[in-house]
Design an enzyme around this catalytic site. Sequence first.
Site, PDB file in Angstrom:
ATOM      1  N   THR A   1      53.816  -7.522 -27.971  1.00 41.98           N
ATOM      2  CA  THR A   1      54.697  -6.673 -28.297  1.00 41.98           C
ATOM      3  C   THR A   1      55.678  -7.485 -29.368  1.00 41.98           C
ATOM      4  OG1 THR A   1      56.840  -5.845 -28.127  1.00 41.98           O
ATOM      5  CG2 THR A   1      56.061  -7.355 -26.120  1.00 41.98           C
TER       6      THR A   1
ATOM      7  N   TYR B   1      60.670  -6.335 -20.465  1.00 43.18           N
ATOM      8  CA  TYR B   1      59.530  -5.876 -20.997  1.00 43.18           C
ATOM      9  C   TYR B   1      59.080  -7.274 -22.144  1.00 43.18           C
ATOM     10  CZ  TYR B   1      56.741  -3.975 -24.278  1.00 43.18           C
ATOM     11  OH  TYR B   1      55.588  -4.034 -24.591  1.00 43.18           O
TER      12      TYR B   1
END
Length: 335
Positions: free
Chosen positions: A121, A145
């Site tokens: 990501t 995250y």
Amino acid sequence: MADTGTVLVTGGAGYIGSHAVLALRDAGYKVAVLDNLTTGFRWAVPEGVAFIEGDVADMALVGRTLYEHQVGAILHFAGSIIVPESVHNPLKYYRNNTAASRALIEAAVTGGVRHFIFSSTAAVYGIPESSPIDEDMPTKPINPYGTSKLMTETMLRDVAAAHDINYGVLRYFNVAGADPHGRTGQSTAGATHLIKIAAEAALGKRASVGVYGTDYATPDGTGVRDYIHVTDLAEAHVSALRWLTANPAKSLTVNCGYSRGFSVLEVLDAVDRVAGVTLTRDLQGRRAGDPDALVASNARILSTLDWRPRLNDLDTIVRDALAWERKLDETRPAA
């Protein structure tokens, strides 16, 4: 196409994973899916694709799967992806994204898997100092995250240096849209993706769309993001697998985006235009940690892989998302 054996897709019943399964099948690969169906759907796995229900952290199950299906490559999509949730429940993210990935990587090494592609990501960059972002910029995630994903990237780097395995890290920017042929799409209830939310609002399932922050240093004051069509992204994974197979002593890390950003208001205008509606914008304050702009430099992926985006048009992304949302309304499949 070199023989890679079966490609195991973890999280292959989910949004991006199910598109990767279609892209692999369309390219002629033999595919198996491992998914615990926490957020995925059994119906999203096509007929003819072996399906194993279970968790990537279950090393005994993974080991049997690798052996029984003669797996030569893994595409790893399974994990948790909601940034605010990661802040409130970090241990969930370090369990699902980092610890589970460690178990999967160990099983891959033990099972003789040669190629491993990881769904990463742009959150690994944190708040970048400049835009567009290239792969050599500092990785300074600002939430669990992003950190959980970066930790897995680090594990893959170290494992590839010590074992006979290579890897591809694909760092996604904002993924949106749905399969143009209507075979799969974003189906999770309560999704947090802007285009998914806007598509729901366009079909009357939401009263408004929240716009978080109108005072960013952008042309219209709203946050700018690089949106990539999920089908283009899936095809990038197939290209990465071909590259890893052809370059067994090398690994790669690439951004997945179009090097073109759109603001929140531009996205909502596109939904208005394509759907023939006028969405209600609910203007609110900024969310903590949201940067002004996140736009990929895609120079490396274009120069390294035999991949060219085919669906890099905002209206096309919105049109496919709306078409899938309508299909969900008409045929709402059971989980």
